[in-house]
Scaffold this active site. Structure first.
Site, PDB file in Angstrom:
ATOM      1  N   HIS A 201       0.826  -1.213   0.000  1.00 56.00           N
ATOM      2  CA  HIS A 201       0.000   0.000   0.000  1.00 56.00           C
ATOM      3  C   HIS A 201       0.861   1.263   0.000  1.00 56.00           C
ATOM      4  O   HIS A 201       0.518   2.257  -0.642  1.00 56.00           O
ATOM      5  CB  HIS A 201      -0.929  -0.010   1.215  1.00 56.00           C
ATOM      6  CG  HIS A 201      -1.992   1.039   1.154  1.00 56.00           C
ATOM      7  ND1 HIS A 201      -3.022   0.994   0.248  1.00 56.00           N
ATOM      8  CD2 HIS A 201      -2.163   2.179   1.859  1.00 56.00           C
ATOM      9  CE1 HIS A 201      -3.799   2.056   0.411  1.00 56.00           C
ATOM     10  NE2 HIS A 201      -3.299   2.782   1.374  1.00 56.00           N
ATOM     11  N   GLU A 444      -9.007 -11.397  -9.301  1.00 50.60           N
ATOM     12  CA  GLU A 444      -7.700 -11.360  -8.646  1.00 50.60           C
ATOM     13  C   GLU A 444      -7.445 -12.597  -7.789  1.00 50.60           C
ATOM     14  O   GLU A 444      -6.449 -12.675  -7.090  1.00 50.60           O
ATOM     15  CB  GLU A 444      -7.570 -10.085  -7.798  1.00 50.60           C
ATOM     16  CG  GLU A 444      -8.747  -9.824  -6.886  1.00 50.60           C
ATOM     17  CD  GLU A 444      -8.735  -8.418  -6.297  1.00 50.60           C
ATOM     18  OE1 GLU A 444      -7.674  -7.777  -6.297  1.00 50.60           O
ATOM     19  OE2 GLU A 444      -9.797  -7.962  -5.833  1.00 50.60           O
ATOM     20  N   ASP A 468      -2.828  -8.882  -6.636  1.00 45.86           N
ATOM     21  CA  ASP A 468      -3.232 -10.047  -5.848  1.00 45.86           C
ATOM     22  C   ASP A 468      -3.261 -11.323  -6.674  1.00 45.86           C
ATOM     23  O   ASP A 468      -2.974 -12.409  -6.159  1.00 45.86           O
ATOM     24  CB  ASP A 468      -4.600  -9.813  -5.207  1.00 45.86           C
ATOM     25  CG  ASP A 468      -4.508  -9.022  -3.914  1.00 45.86           C
ATOM     26  OD1 ASP A 468      -3.450  -9.082  -3.267  1.00 45.86           O
ATOM     27  OD2 ASP A 468      -5.488  -8.349  -3.559  1.00 45.86           O
ATOM     28  N   CYS A 515      -6.071  -3.094 -13.837  1.00 51.72           N
ATOM     29  CA  CYS A 515      -5.849  -1.934 -12.980  1.00 51.72           C
ATOM     30  C   CYS A 515      -4.718  -2.159 -11.989  1.00 51.72           C
ATOM     31  O   CYS A 515      -4.405  -1.283 -11.189  1.00 51.72           O
ATOM     32  CB  CYS A 515      -7.124  -1.565 -12.230  1.00 51.72           C
ATOM     33  SG  CYS A 515      -7.746  -2.861 -11.129  1.00 51.72           S
TER      34      CYS A 515
END
Length: 590
Positions: A201, A444, A468, A515
């Site tokens: 993140h 994902e 992921d 994405c």
């Protein structure tokens, strides 16, 4: 030691966000208590005991309030987590021994309680019993809160960025999502951390903000001292502490070359997104919130392909009301000047935990635990509030909804049913929303990838979350820098899986976007386009380079290269193929 005497230290980590920065280092870490130690006059011991008991009462009140909030918002089961904290305050041994220590030693309450609590923490840590070891976190959390009340500190329980020196390089062991969610309000030159990977993140937020960043440095927070100068090379994943004059000169020339190349990239962002063989490729933007929503217009992006809505929670580290969410979502829609925005329902969990939403303190494997759509379906009231806010915002522009971490058809159908219920509720209240709103699913998880044919029948678009997908396919924790070399986007299994998803979705008439961070890496962008991906959605820092790539490649050649990659079995040779294709496109400017 003077500036000229400081030794240059060169560290190599993971390149997280491109760019160069040279500025003083600012060491950011969670503040620890300075526990005072002093004698209490004999005639004031009773008042010291009363002060300690008063802190216990205030701590109990705070924990009961938190418990009540959790019970109201998420249910009694989640609220029971805090019963263990309340039990610590009732512990006869811990509290009783602190009372006795204050009386016997004559020292202040903070010191006596800290010493007693540390004794019990050490005791439980050394017992070979997992249940008893779990009590350590309860004692530690309660002790910290109680000490804060004794010391009169109200800001010590959370990390703060308010002390950040403007224009500095942020140095930290790690940044929790509630920290990174507020980075947009900090004027810094760059950031570096001990831990993390390219898809953590922290790395994603740095790219969104255009901050040069290097993660996975292991021990930079231990090597930095006050006054040290830090050079951050976010292109190559290098950090240099106190660079020599020679090194500074080298990097000055390096910066000039990079700025020249980036100027070429930026010169084409307002040009049409057509390939050399005249195929139009939509290029979308990933955003974190209202603070970067305007970039979709500034960069001439086709649309917002991914709006990470969890930012509204992470910034405040707590649940947010429906109305507060609606106001932010509405502001986002009003900032994009009519462009489409894909709202991903919140993806909390994994490395994005907040303290007020009922997540347990620790999960053995949080990336495979209670996160994203699983959390939403477990706590439908929280999910309904967000869906209601999103639907209300859809009255202000072209808005799409996308669910994260769908593992199969059942979850998608359940999420859609809750959405239908929310629509009914809005209809009953005569609240406007887009009744033709498009619904999409992220792919994902490998199980969802295998079931693409079924999932595609119940949504209008699909977006591949490569971060992921690669993590789960390769069994590699994507935020663990110790095994970052095993995170291989160019692994043949990954490439074949993406091809399967694209072809299967297309057979159902459903478009596919990517994405994940793979879309924003130009070495892989051409591969994805060659595999048939319809739309790439990238971070702001990657946008100009990927736009340049699109305008200077032949889609037919990209397809030929991708077909060649599909027939290969060696990841290293696949990467070499992709790198050679990239170099050929950029040969005139790199």
């Amino acid at each position: 030691m003077s500036e000229v005497e400081k030794q240059e230290i060169r560290l190599e980590g993971v390149a997280a966000s491109p760019g160069l920065a040279y500025a003083p280092g600012f060491l950011y870490q969670k503040k620890e208590f300075d526990i005072p130690m002093y004698f209490v006059e004999p005639d004031r011991v009773e008042k010291e005991l009363d002060r300690f008991d008063g802190a216990i009462l205030e701590t109990r009140r705070q924990i009961q309030q938190i418990r009540s909030d959790i019970a109201s918002n998420l249910g009694e089961d989640e609220a029971k987590i805090f019963d263990a904290h309340l039990m610590v305050l009732e512990d006869v041994a811990l509290i009783g021994e602190t009372h006795e220590e204050i009386k016997k030693s004559g020292y202040n309450a903070e010191y006596c309680f800290h010493q007693t609590a540390q004794k019990y923490i050490s005791f439980f840590n050394n017992i070979d019993d997992e249940y008893l070891k779990e009590r350590v976190s309860d004692i530690r959390d309660v002790a910290r809160r109680l000490l804060a009340n004794l010391l009169g500190r109200r800001d010590i329980t959370e990390s703060k960025l308010s002390d950040l020196v403007v224009g500095s390089v942020l140095v930290s062991k790690d940044l929790v999502p509630s920290d990174t969610a507020n980075l947009h309000s900090c004027d810094m030159a760059g950031l570096v951390t001990d831990s993390g990977g390219t898809t953590s993140h922290t790395a994603i937020m740095a790219r969104s903000l255009g901050l040069p960043a290097v993660v996975g440095l292991h021990n930079i927070s231990e090597l930095i001292h006050s006054g040290d100068q830090v050079l951050v090379d976010g292109y190559e994943g290098v950090v240099i502490i106190n660079p020599s004059a020679e090194t500074q000169a080298e990097y000055h020339e390096y910066r000039l070359r990079k700025e020249s190349v980036e100027a070429v990239f930026s010169s084409e962002i307002y040009q049409p997104g057509f390939t050399l063989d005249n195929k139009e490729i939509p290029l979308s933007l990933n955003i974190e919130g209202i603070h970067d929503a305007s970039k979709v217009v500034e960069l001439n992006a086709t649309e917002v392909g991914l709006y990470r809505t969890e930012g509204v929670y992470l910034r405040d580290n707590k649940l947010v009301s429906e109305d507060a969410q609606f106001e932010e979502y509405k502001s986002v829609m009003e900032s994009v000047e009519g462009k489409s925005v894909t709202f991903r329902t919140f993806d909390l969990g994994g490395d994005k935990l907040i303290s007020a939403v009922g997540f347990k303190n620790k999960e053995t494997n949080p990336f495979m635990g209670l996160r994203a759509i699983r959390y939403c379906l477990r706590f439908p009231d929280v999910f309904r509030a967000q869906l209601s806010a999103i639907l209300r915002a859809s009255a202000f522009g072209n808005l799409k909804i996308m669910y994260p971490m769908i593992s199969g058809l059942a979850e998608l159908l359940e999420a859609n049913q809750i959405l239908d219920d929310v629509k009914t509720s809005l209809d009953e209240r005569c609240i406007d929303y887009d009744r033709e709103i498009q619904i999409g699913s992220m792919i994902e998880i490998p199980s969802a990838a295998v079931m693409t044919d079924v999932i595609a029948e119940h949504c209008q678009f699909i977006s591949i979350g490569t971060n992921d997908l690669i993590q789960y396919m390769m069994a590699v924790d994507r935020v663990n820098d110790m095994i970052s070399d095993l995170y291989e986007p160019y692994h043949p299994a990954v490439i074949r899986m993406i091809k399967h998803i694209v072809d299967t979705a297309h057979s159902k008439g459903v478009p596919v976007s990517v994405c994940g961070e793979m879309a924003g890496d130009p070495i892989f962008s051409s591969l994805l386009l060659g595999l048939g991906v319809d739309n790439l959605s990238v971070s702001p820092s990657s946008f100009a380079e990927v736009k340049y790539l699109i305008r200077h490649l032949s889609l037919e050649e990209a397809k030929s290269m991708s077909n060649e990659a599909l027939g290969m079995t060696d990841p290293v040779k696949i990467y070499q193929l992709l790198k050679a294709f990239y170099i050929e496109i950029f040969r005139d400017i790199i």
